[in-house]
Write an enzyme that holds these catalytic residues in place. Structure first.
Site, PDB file in Angstrom:
ATOM      1  N   ARG A 116      65.777  35.680  25.126  1.00 47.46           N
ATOM      2  CA  ARG A 116      66.649  36.524  24.298  1.00 47.46           C
ATOM      3  C   ARG A 116      66.388  36.306  22.820  1.00 47.46           C
ATOM      4  O   ARG A 116      67.315  36.192  22.020  1.00 47.46           O
ATOM      5  CB  ARG A 116      68.114  36.211  24.608  1.00 47.46           C
ATOM      6  CG  ARG A 116      68.505  36.549  26.011  1.00 47.46           C
ATOM      7  CD  ARG A 116      69.957  36.268  26.243  1.00 47.46           C
ATOM      8  NE  ARG A 116      70.328  36.570  27.612  1.00 47.46           N
ATOM      9  CZ  ARG A 116      71.506  36.299  28.110  1.00 47.46           C
ATOM     10  NH1 ARG A 116      72.439  35.734  27.367  1.00 47.46           N
ATOM     11  NH2 ARG A 116      71.773  36.596  29.365  1.00 47.46           N
ATOM     12  N   CYS A 117      65.149  36.281  22.434  1.00 48.44           N
ATOM     13  CA  CYS A 117      64.736  35.961  21.072  1.00 48.44           C
ATOM     14  C   CYS A 117      63.999  37.152  20.475  1.00 48.44           C
ATOM     15  O   CYS A 117      63.371  37.927  21.206  1.00 48.44           O
ATOM     16  CB  CYS A 117      63.813  34.730  21.124  1.00 48.44           C
ATOM     17  SG  CYS A 117      63.109  34.229  19.546  1.00 48.44           S
TER      18      CYS A 117
END
Length: 187
Positions: A62-63
């Site tokens: 989730r970057c």
């Protein structure tokens, strides 16, 4: 770097950074001295890739840099037959951006990026509970080589020695990464 200097650096980092240093960390000479656990729960000794170059990357799902999985997979496909192994090390150390279980991480990587390079289970890469490989890498290359975010890369030569740390923002398919990889591929 000699054993004595590495031990001094490890001690200093322990005192300054709250790291837990073991005798094994201080005695480690190469990446081949370390074992991870694979994302499937099996022992994953780096020594099983002796003679190959490694690109060890702390990853997160989730970057903003998560699209680098695509470049890492392409790098793996391009160079694996010439002796490069890309290893993904999921970590939740930065911004809580890898909250999932091993199964969720594996499914995400395969579904979204067709990742089939080796992956470890989730590990800490900074701080007192960092995986020993990451403590060794920091001691070997210095504080400026410590991961500051997800998708920090370490290049390891076929002899197991660290060649370089590659910052997060450097794309895996960029010319500097390609040149560094080609330089250390086994002959």
């Amino acid at each position: 770097m000699g054993k004595a200097l590495r031990a001094i650096l490890m001690t200093a980092m322990t005192l300054l950074g709250g790291w837990t240093m073991t005798a094994r960390d201080a005695a480690a000479e190469t990446a081949w001295d370390f074992t991870f656990t694979s994302i499937d729960g099996e022992a994953m000794p780096l020594s099983s890739w002796k003679g190959k170059a490694l690109l060890v990357v702390n990853t997160a799902s989730r970057c903003g840099f998560t699209p680098q999985y695509e470049g890492l997979q392409a790098l793996w496909e391009r160079y694996r037959d010439r002796g490069l192994v890309v290893i993904g090390v999921p970590s939740n150390d930065f911004g809580g951006q890898e909250p999932g279980s091993a199964e969720q991480i594996k499914a995400f990587c395969r579904t979204n990026f067709a990742v089939d390079f080796p992956m470890t289970d989730k590990n800490q890469v900074i701080g007192g509970d960092a995986h020993p490989f990451y403590r060794w890498a920091a001691a070997s290359l210095g504080a400026e080589a410590v991961p500051r975010w997800n998708f920090h890369k370490y290049l390891v030569g076929p002899d197991g020695r660290l060649v370089s740390a590659i910052p997060t923002r450097t794309d895996p398919l960029s010319e500097p990464v390609i040149a560094a990889v080609e330089k250390v591929l086994p002959r």
